[in-house]
Design an enzyme around this catalytic site. Sequence first.
Site, PDB file in Angstrom:
ATOM      1  N   SER A 189       0.852  -1.186   0.000  1.00 43.45           N
ATOM      2  CA  SER A 189       0.000   0.000   0.000  1.00 43.45           C
ATOM      3  C   SER A 189       0.883   1.228   0.000  1.00 43.45           C
ATOM      4  CB  SER A 189      -0.896   0.024   1.236  1.00 43.45           C
ATOM      5  OG  SER A 189      -1.702   1.184   1.263  1.00 43.45           O
ATOM      6  N   CYS A 621      -0.055  -6.625 -17.341  1.00 46.23           N
ATOM      7  CA  CYS A 621       0.544  -7.378 -16.227  1.00 46.23           C
ATOM      8  C   CYS A 621       1.894  -6.763 -15.863  1.00 46.23           C
ATOM      9  CB  CYS A 621       0.727  -8.840 -16.607  1.00 46.23           C
ATOM     10  SG  CYS A 621       1.625  -9.793 -15.359  1.00 46.23           S
ATOM     11  N   CYS A 645       3.973 -14.445 -10.978  1.00 45.88           N
ATOM     12  CA  CYS A 645       2.784 -13.710 -10.544  1.00 45.88           C
ATOM     13  C   CYS A 645       2.989 -12.976  -9.222  1.00 45.88           C
ATOM     14  CB  CYS A 645       1.609 -14.674 -10.428  1.00 45.88           C
ATOM     15  SG  CYS A 645       0.047 -13.885  -9.995  1.00 45.88           S
ATOM     16  N   CYS A 648      -1.341  -9.537  -8.113  1.00 42.64           N
ATOM     17  CA  CYS A 648      -1.927  -8.192  -8.154  1.00 42.64           C
ATOM     18  C   CYS A 648      -3.380  -8.222  -8.599  1.00 42.64           C
ATOM     19  CB  CYS A 648      -1.106  -7.273  -9.059  1.00 42.64           C
ATOM     20  SG  CYS A 648      -1.345  -7.536 -10.835  1.00 42.64           S
TER      21      CYS A 648
END
Length: 676
Positions: A189, A621, A645, A648
């Site tokens: 964040s 991506c 990956c 997200c």
Amino acid sequence: MFRFLSKSNNTIRKLSSKSFHPTLYASSSPHHCKSKISTIHPQIASPISSNAFDSSGSSSKPSDSRYPTGSPNGSPFFRALDRNSSFSGPQMAGNRFFSSGYLLNCKNLKNGKGNRRGFLRVGSFVGESRAFSSEPDRESMEYDVVIVGAGPSGLSAAIRLKQMCRAKDVDFSVCVVEKGAEVGAHILSGNVFEPRALDELLPEWKQEEAPINVPVSSDKFWLLTKDRAFSLPSPFDNKGNYIISLSQLVRWLGGKAEELGVEIYPGFAASEILYDANHNVIGIGTNDMGIAKDGSKKDNFQRGVELRGRVTLLAEGCRGSLSEKVLRDYNLREKAQAQHQTYALGIKEIWEIDEAKHKTGTVLHTLGWPLDHRTYGGSFLYHMNDRQVSIGLVVALNYHNPFLNPYEEFQKLKHHPAIKPLLKGGTVLQYGARTLNEGGFQSIPYPVFPGGAIIGCSAGFLNVPKIKGTHTAMKSGMLAAEAAFDVLHEGSSMEKYWDGLRNSWIWEELHKARNYRPAFEYGLIPGLALSALEHYVLKGRSPLTLKHGKPDHEATDVAQLHSPIQYPKPDGIVSFDVPTSLYRSNTNHDHDQPSHLHLRDPQIPDRVNLPDFAGPESRYCPARVYEYVPDEKGELRLQINAQNCLHCKACDIKDPKQNIEWTVPEGGGGPGYSVM
């Protein structure tokens, strides 16, 4: 040496520590088994551990003291244990380290036939030994409350539940299951933190050494053009707020939860919802581990575990896979007459910069360049402690141009003449990406389902003009916990959660902010004008509620309406290629497992996405999971690099035909954030 309970006869056995060194510590819960085994997955390639893993799983990166982290009490969070051992993975964590692997609750454990017995399940890593059931039935654990996700909302819910237990002198069992290899590993964040909810949850947080110690000292807002930065009046009121690492804060909250008796099981992914005969939710199941790509069982195969709860709370974060299933199964958006959710992709780096350039507590937000005027988004740059800055770009996923590449736009941002001098000479410590909810008030679904509720960003409580959602996520978890306690203690209904939301400051805050995000459907300049009117004149009291435009996946234009975007090559100084950045995210998955990224129709990429949209999945991506590569005939075919990956969820949101389904991989995989 360490001890564990044998599944077969509940006797104590010993296992040699030559191959690995788990950390043993006692649970604070007085009513459950008190031994908990904590191990570390090879998937955690933390930059402050002694090893990181390359794509083959071998260690490749030495320890670097520049990479900071913090424990709940401020001491170094990662400590190497027994460096002379033969264990080749990352060194074990000391102090309070939440890591994959757990000793199942001896009191609550049942097999598929309902018989109670002790059983150990240890998370997967190099050279480990295992104990697992040879029976086809899954082991089952029963709790009063099962929470999926050890983020701000999930941990706030767990803490609030246990606080109410103490206040009422009752004891309800609470467990939290987390797919990250440790608490905080998947948390990313901004984050300028508003402590309002934390003040309510843990009023003594300052005295208890929460990792919240950088108050905002200045607040700037710029409109960027390619070569200029124009200062605008700042619409953000960040007085009394703090610049934090959210991944560090949730680790601290995890410690507080365990002190109260909450059982936290990181490293295990909740992959399915459990229903009873009446289609009420009765808990979740974790996925099987040790399945090869071809579907066969490997030597380390383990059946998943059923975690059954009288109340189940889904706190998976933005676009949670189980939350989305429940929303569909029970038509919860329709029940609340909510609009579709709209999303953005946030891409972020943590830098260490020259001390002379660092100004602790400085906050900067920007709009405009490098994004075009039809694409909503902006950047942030926050000065943290210890010469660190966090910089990121947020791009709304309702952008139109299929050639737009959010990752490359972020690299361009760092070359702006007002930003590049700050970063030049610095070092990138960590990289990551995550989607966020931007639908706000209009998109809040009915959050209660038979047997539980959806909390936090899984429901979508982000305040877009504030660019803050942690405080609202925490408050939603607290409200759900209070409703769940009343269900267990008084036999009431989870509907109290819905009532509590609508009577809380969350509802008031999001209602006032409801028109900011949809105002930008008309472009940057009209959006600025309308949002200024809302902020300075109407102050949230507009008689109208604006609607969102098309869902994000439908907003993508066909390629023939746009020209390809030529992005500059990275210079290796302030801009970087994807593999370099991905390495800094500490992302790793076991390569020999089924892909967690499913194509509903394998022909869609070749028949639709590539010819009509120029293969947008290769650009939206931020981890190069999707690539079009030539086959033996020279024809382009989609290749999915699932091991890259970042979790997200952009693919699950932005694919034009909604053909990509994101499901959970084996627990413990994915990124390994420590300061994000």
